[in-house]
Design an enzyme around this catalytic site. Structure first.
Site, PDB file in Angstrom:
ATOM      1  N   ARG A  23     -30.981  33.892 -17.737  1.00 56.60           N
ATOM      2  CA  ARG A  23     -31.290  32.493 -18.042  1.00 56.60           C
ATOM      3  C   ARG A  23     -31.350  31.619 -16.799  1.00 56.60           C
ATOM      4  NH1 ARG A  23     -26.180  31.481 -21.607  1.00 56.60           N
ATOM      5  NH2 ARG A  23     -25.394  32.629 -19.782  1.00 56.60           N
ATOM      6  N   GLN A  48     -16.587   6.622  -7.593  1.00 56.91           N
ATOM      7  CA  GLN A  48     -18.048   6.523  -7.603  1.00 56.91           C
ATOM      8  C   GLN A  48     -18.649   7.897  -7.349  1.00 56.91           C
ATOM      9  OE1 GLN A  48     -19.890   3.051  -5.775  1.00 56.91           O
ATOM     10  NE2 GLN A  48     -21.320   4.372  -4.703  1.00 56.91           N
ATOM     11  N   ARG A  60     -28.572  10.884   8.152  1.00 59.22           N
ATOM     12  CA  ARG A  60     -27.732   9.791   7.663  1.00 59.22           C
ATOM     13  C   ARG A  60     -26.373   9.936   8.349  1.00 59.22           C
ATOM     14  NH1 ARG A  60     -30.218   7.896   2.800  1.00 59.22           N
ATOM     15  NH2 ARG A  60     -31.826   9.343   2.064  1.00 59.22           N
ATOM     16  N   HIS A  63     -21.254   8.132   9.418  1.00 56.29           N
ATOM     17  CA  HIS A  63     -20.697   7.017   8.676  1.00 56.29           C
ATOM     18  C   HIS A  63     -19.209   7.242   8.399  1.00 56.29           C
ATOM     19  CE1 HIS A  63     -25.016   6.432   6.946  1.00 56.29           C
ATOM     20  NE2 HIS A  63     -24.904   5.942   8.163  1.00 56.29           N
ATOM     21  N   LYS A  73     -14.226  11.873   0.606  1.00 56.33           N
ATOM     22  CA  LYS A  73     -15.494  12.299   0.022  1.00 56.33           C
ATOM     23  C   LYS A  73     -15.460  13.790  -0.307  1.00 56.33           C
ATOM     24  CE  LYS A  73     -18.147   9.016   2.844  1.00 56.33           C
ATOM     25  NZ  LYS A  73     -19.240   8.863   3.847  1.00 56.33           N
ATOM     26  N   TYR A 133     -22.377  13.034  -3.808  1.00 60.02           N
ATOM     27  CA  TYR A 133     -21.112  12.557  -3.259  1.00 60.02           C
ATOM     28  C   TYR A 133     -20.163  12.186  -4.399  1.00 60.02           C
ATOM     29  CZ  TYR A 133     -23.940  11.396   0.944  1.00 60.02           C
ATOM     30  OH  TYR A 133     -24.787  11.418   2.019  1.00 60.02           O
ATOM     31  N   GLU A 144     -18.100  -0.565   5.681  1.00 58.89           N
ATOM     32  CA  GLU A 144     -18.786   0.622   6.192  1.00 58.89           C
ATOM     33  C   GLU A 144     -19.151   0.477   7.670  1.00 58.89           C
ATOM     34  OE1 GLU A 144     -18.833   3.324   4.325  1.00 58.89           O
ATOM     35  OE2 GLU A 144     -17.757   2.025   2.945  1.00 58.89           O
ATOM     36  N   ARG A 169     -30.194   0.953  11.491  1.00 57.42           N
ATOM     37  CA  ARG A 169     -28.734   0.791  11.630  1.00 57.42           C
ATOM     38  C   ARG A 169     -28.116   1.979  12.349  1.00 57.42           C
ATOM     39  NH1 ARG A 169     -24.602   2.553   7.863  1.00 57.42           N
ATOM     40  NH2 ARG A 169     -22.610   1.565   8.391  1.00 57.42           N
ATOM     41  N   ASP A 170     -28.528   3.190  11.982  1.00 54.23           N
ATOM     42  CA  ASP A 170     -27.965   4.370  12.631  1.00 54.23           C
ATOM     43  C   ASP A 170     -28.457   4.518  14.068  1.00 54.23           C
ATOM     44  OD1 ASP A 170     -26.353   5.082  10.524  1.00 54.23           O
ATOM     45  OD2 ASP A 170     -27.788   6.511   9.656  1.00 54.23           O
TER      46      ASP A 170
END
Length: 207
Positions: A23, A48, A60, A63, A73, A133, A144, A169-170
């Site tokens: 399956r 969250q 990304r 952070h 996380k 996440y 952040e 930003r990064d």
């Protein structure tokens, strides 16, 4: 499920068994008893759950969340292929400035746990990669912070042959030394003392 401690103290890679049949397959990326055995405490109350989709080359991070309040996380890649980074930005940690990486994909079904104060970055190795996440705190932009993934002090984190696609930003993120001089890095002792509980003043995730 196998657990392996990464080069950053407290960060753990988890690899579960995968059960294929005619399956499809079944896998459990998080297993409470195995997490407790490896980390020494249960997984945080999830405040969250989020996911990102990324094209090949998308970066990304690095952070991290101002501590306090801090944020732990648990990340997993159900589709595509992601090179996931953990970076120790906790001043006073014996592994401060050290980093490690894990390839996350639906073949190995690996997950990574990042304790409070550890920096996180990810590089998509395939189009339409999905990274999920579980977060101990809801996203709040004012908490952040970030460090440059291109910081020469950290070494070469991006593999040869990949042109990184980064947010403005990064790209403008400070180096580890600049963030330390500005007093933006969390203290290791403070991170260890923080309770892993959700914030009441949660804001919606905006990106």
């Amino acid at each position: 499920m196998q657990a392996r401690e990464l080069a950053v103290r407290g960060a753990i890679e988890f690899t579960p068994r995968k059960f294929p049949d005619e399956r499809g397959s079944f896998v459990s990326p998080h297993q409470g008893p195995e997490f407790l055995r490896a980390v020494g405490e249960p997984l945080f109350d999830v405040a969250q759950a989020s996911y990102t989709t990324s094209r090949r080359g998308a970066v990304r991070g690095i952070h991290y969340t101002r501590t306090p309040p801090g944020c732990a996380k648990y990340v997993y890649c159900p589709s595509g292929r992601v090179l996931d980074f953990v970076v120790d930005v906790r001043v006073g940690s014996e592994t401060f400035g050290r980093w490690d990486s894990v390839v996350l994909d639906p073949e190995t079904c690996r997950s990574v746990y990042l304790p409070i104060g550890v920096g996180h970055a990810c590089l998509s190795l395939a189009d339409d990669s999905v990274l999920t996440y579980l977060l101990s705190q809801s996203y709040s932009p004012e908490y952040e912070l970030n460090i440059s993934l291109l910081d020469a002090q950290l070494g070469s984190l991006i593999p040869a042959g990949i042109s990184p696609i980064m947010s403005e930003r990064d790209r403008r993120a400070p180096t580890l030394a600049e963030a330390m001089e500005a007093g933006l890095l969390p203290a290791y002792a403070t991170c260890l003392a923080m309770p892993v509980l959700p914030r009441a003043e949660a804001n919606p995730l905006t990106g």
